[in-house]
Design a protein around this motif. Sequence first.
Motif, PDB file in Angstrom:
ATOM      1  N   TRP A 151     -11.672 -24.221  21.749  1.00  0.00           N
ATOM      2  CA  TRP A 151     -11.337 -22.877  21.299  1.00  0.00           C
ATOM      3  C   TRP A 151     -12.609 -22.056  21.303  1.00  0.00           C
ATOM      4  O   TRP A 151     -13.562 -22.376  20.596  1.00  0.00           O
ATOM      5  CB  TRP A 151     -10.740 -22.922  19.916  1.00  0.00           C
ATOM      6  N   SER A 152     -12.632 -21.018  22.102  1.00  0.00           N
ATOM      7  CA  SER A 152     -13.743 -20.072  22.146  1.00  0.00           C
ATOM      8  C   SER A 152     -13.228 -18.742  21.618  1.00  0.00           C
ATOM      9  O   SER A 152     -12.154 -18.291  22.012  1.00  0.00           O
ATOM     10  CB  SER A 152     -14.229 -19.937  23.595  1.00  0.00           C
ATOM     11  N   ARG A 153     -13.997 -18.121  20.737  1.00  0.00           N
ATOM     12  CA  ARG A 153     -13.536 -16.895  20.088  1.00  0.00           C
ATOM     13  C   ARG A 153     -14.669 -15.880  20.078  1.00  0.00           C
ATOM     14  O   ARG A 153     -15.797 -16.198  19.711  1.00  0.00           O
ATOM     15  CB  ARG A 153     -13.120 -17.270  18.675  1.00  0.00           C
ATOM     16  N   ARG A 203      -3.277 -25.489  18.866  1.00  0.00           N
ATOM     17  CA  ARG A 203      -4.170 -26.598  19.223  1.00  0.00           C
ATOM     18  C   ARG A 203      -3.627 -27.931  18.715  1.00  0.00           C
ATOM     19  O   ARG A 203      -3.595 -28.923  19.453  1.00  0.00           O
ATOM     20  CB  ARG A 203      -5.563 -26.362  18.645  1.00  0.00           C
ATOM     21  N   ILE A 213      -3.475 -19.893  15.989  1.00  0.00           N
ATOM     22  CA  ILE A 213      -4.256 -20.515  17.061  1.00  0.00           C
ATOM     23  C   ILE A 213      -4.458 -21.996  16.760  1.00  0.00           C
ATOM     24  O   ILE A 213      -4.270 -22.863  17.628  1.00  0.00           O
ATOM     25  CB  ILE A 213      -5.622 -19.810  17.244  1.00  0.00           C
ATOM     26  N   GLU A 214      -4.835 -22.308  15.535  1.00  0.00           N
ATOM     27  CA  GLU A 214      -5.062 -23.716  15.172  1.00  0.00           C
ATOM     28  C   GLU A 214      -3.766 -24.516  15.272  1.00  0.00           C
ATOM     29  O   GLU A 214      -3.779 -25.676  15.700  1.00  0.00           O
ATOM     30  CB  GLU A 214      -5.656 -23.824  13.767  1.00  0.00           C
ATOM     31  N   SER A 253      -9.442 -14.916  21.897  1.00  0.00           N
ATOM     32  CA  SER A 253      -9.434 -16.366  21.790  1.00  0.00           C
ATOM     33  C   SER A 253      -9.100 -16.951  23.151  1.00  0.00           C
ATOM     34  O   SER A 253      -8.164 -16.509  23.816  1.00  0.00           O
ATOM     35  CB  SER A 253      -8.395 -16.836  20.771  1.00  0.00           C
ATOM     36  N   GLU A 254      -9.890 -17.938  23.548  1.00  0.00           N
ATOM     37  CA  GLU A 254      -9.635 -18.690  24.773  1.00  0.00           C
ATOM     38  C   GLU A 254      -9.425 -20.139  24.372  1.00  0.00           C
ATOM     39  O   GLU A 254     -10.249 -20.724  23.675  1.00  0.00           O
ATOM     40  CB  GLU A 254     -10.827 -18.602  25.731  1.00  0.00           C
ATOM     41  N   LEU A 255      -8.318 -20.712  24.817  1.00  0.00           N
ATOM     42  CA  LEU A 255      -8.019 -22.121  24.571  1.00  0.00           C
ATOM     43  C   LEU A 255      -7.996 -22.831  25.916  1.00  0.00           C
ATOM     44  O   LEU A 255      -7.372 -22.360  26.872  1.00  0.00           O
ATOM     45  CB  LEU A 255      -6.668 -22.271  23.875  1.00  0.00           C
TER      46      LEU A 255
END
Length: 154
Positions: A145-147, A131, A127-128, A46-48
């Motif tokens: 958010w990229s996963r 955010r 993760i959410e 996961s990239e935030l």
Amino acid sequence: MCIRSALLSVLVLAACAGGPPVVAGGHATGQGAAPVAASASGWVRSELYFGLGSEEGGAADARTARIDEAGWREFLDREVTPRFPDGLTVFDAYGQWRFRDGEAPERLRTRVLVILHEDSAPRLADIEAIRQAWLRATGHESVLWSRHPVEVSF
């Protein structure tokens, strides 16, 4: 648990350094190569992407207000580390974002948070939650958010 945490941190840092991916069950290359010790499947990267404020520094509204280093560290300590204590990586970056009512993109100082984690409902909820905490704390419109599925080895 400390050894696992240290290994995960090394893996995260090594993954960010580039080169070919390590495949679960694969072997290292070079002299004295040894088999990979343990592997895990069902993980994601996961990239935030967090905007920290305008590059130009001229915007006065909250959506581009500068987040200083102390504010970023406090957020990381309060919201991220308790959810992912085994390891993570943060990159300084530059980004552009066009706000919903904007005519042109804003140039923003950015932090990219990379976390390798199990692809499970509790981890995705964590993760959410990160955010949503950022949006509440900053008033920003979004956290990208990229996963992506990954193969990891410890």
